[in-house]
Design a protein around this motif. Structure first.
Motif, PDB file in Angstrom:
ATOM      1  N   LYS A 164       0.813  -1.220   0.000  1.00 15.74           N
ATOM      2  CA  LYS A 164       0.000   0.000   0.000  1.00 15.74           C
ATOM      3  C   LYS A 164       0.845   1.269   0.000  1.00 15.74           C
ATOM      4  CE  LYS A 164      -3.684  -2.344   2.560  1.00 15.74           C
ATOM      5  NZ  LYS A 164      -4.464  -2.375   3.818  1.00 15.74           N
TER       6      LYS A 164
ATOM      7  N   TRP B  73       0.760   5.537   3.602  1.00 14.74           N
ATOM      8  CA  TRP B  73       0.229   5.159   2.297  1.00 14.74           C
ATOM      9  C   TRP B  73      -0.166   6.380   1.470  1.00 14.74           C
ATOM     10  CZ3 TRP B  73      -5.141   5.929   1.294  1.00 14.74           C
ATOM     11  CH2 TRP B  73      -5.868   6.430   2.386  1.00 14.74           C
TER      12      TRP B  73
ATOM     13  N   LYS C 148      -4.343   3.189   9.690  1.00 13.86           N
ATOM     14  CA  LYS C 148      -3.799   2.227   8.735  1.00 13.86           C
ATOM     15  C   LYS C 148      -2.299   2.081   8.920  1.00 13.86           C
ATOM     16  CE  LYS C 148      -7.323   2.923   5.157  1.00 13.86           C
ATOM     17  NZ  LYS C 148      -7.566   3.335   3.751  1.00 13.86           N
TER      18      LYS C 148
END
Length: 343
Positions: free
Chosen positions: A53, A96, A134
């Protein structure tokens, strides 16, 4: 009385390979601090990850606390490993979304009495201040397992490489290793293997007991569970610094290390299972704590059912444990919830 010249083992004879410390009887100590720091620095500096990612992280610097040390002792052919390290890894990387990240990974309790799975590994971000969830998941998924693996490599090297010259061969060992068959034509005796044989346990059986409790809170099940899992909320009701990894298998340390353990199962907001121990319990003995939460929206209450098993009988009574749960957990949690500190 030992007799000179007749092979009496009570004499220290000159032809033993380790004549200066026969049979490793005398205390011998080897400082492994500098070596350990070099090995840990080399191993942890290898941390460099990037996922599909676009999240990335690498270690820029490895720092050690002031009280770090590692020592190996030998007494009567028994090696005793003592080590204690507080390690901070200075890190940088990208999210990301290609945002530059700086932060650190804190390892406060690499110690000989802590199982490797209980070593706390905390990530904190310096810039930007808010941590992207994330990115945090990326650190948890990739970096923590890598660090535990490298810490395990260090411990293995300490025990199997650096300590080699501490236990020297005794005369008996030396003779056994160099012994040859009386006849060159002799064949080695066949080896008999018993299939399905059970290895005998050498552990000490500990007498334990179990207790069950119910407690009612004027709060939602979510808020009650968060009081166990959210670090700021735990610090609020314990009024002390807390070490806590909020993940399955994550370690926790409360009340200055008097209570430690790790989370085995989390089912928000209805269930929590922990391995749980007190500092004065037998070494490496953990009890099992299962917490079930039942919320009653009509009354605004949540009933907590606690099932605490495998409590060692020699170090605590049932009433002591009940009082401990009420005074150290339930009562201060209720006070903070009532004041809104945990909401």
């Amino acid at each position: 009385m030992a007799k000179w010249g007749e092979g009496d083992p009570r004499w220290i004879v000159e032809d033993r390979p380790d004549g200066t410390n026969v049979n490793n009887w005398h205390w011998k100590e080897k400082d492994a601090t500098a070596w350990s720091k070099n090995v840990l620095k080399e191993l942890l500096s290898e941390l460099k990850f990037e996922d599909a990612k676009g999240n990335s992280l690498e270690v820029e610097e490895v720092n050690f606390g002031d009280e770090c040390e590692a020592v190996i002792n030998n007494r009567k052919q028994k090696l005793i490993f003592l080590y204690e390290f507080h390690i901070t890894l200075k890190c940088s990387g990208y999210t990301w979304e290609n945002d530059k990240i700086t932060g650190k990974i804190n390892i406060p309790n690499l110690e000989q009495q802590e199982p490797l799975n209980d070593v706390i590994i905390e990530y904190s971000q310096e810039t930007p201040k808010s941590t992207d969830l994330k990115y945090y998941d990326f650190v948890k998924e990739h970096c923590r397992p890598f660090i535990r693996e490298k810490l395990g490599v260090y411990i293995d090297k300490l025990k199997n490489e650096y300590s080699k010259d501490l236990v020297l061969p005794s005369k008996v060992t030396h003779q056994n290793q160099s012994a040859l068959p009386a006849k060159t034509g002799d064949k080695p005796a066949p080896t008999t293997v018993k299939v399905g044989a059970t290895k005998q346990s050498t552990g000490i059986k500990i007498a334990t007991f179990k207790l069950q409790m119910k407690e009612t809170f004027q709060a939602t099940a979510h808020d009650v569970l968060e009081a166990f899992l959210d670090k700021p909320r735990v610090e609020a009701f314990t009024c002390s610094a807390v070490k806590l990894e909020r993940s399955r298998g994550g370690a926790f340390s409360l009340y200055d290390g008097n209570i430690t353990g790790f989370f085995d199962e989390m089912v928000p907001p209805v269930k929590l299972v922990m391995r749980w121990r007190k500092r004065d319990w037998p070494t490496e003995h953990y009890s099992k704590v299962s917490i079930a939460l039942e919320e009653h929206p009509d009354s605004g209450e949540t009933v907590l059912s606690l099932d605490h098993s495998l409590i060692p009988s020699a170090t605590a009574s049932e009433q002591d444990m009940i009082n401990g749960w009420k005074m150290m957990f339930f009562q201060p949690m209720k006070q903070r919830l009532a004041l809104g500190y945990l909401l």
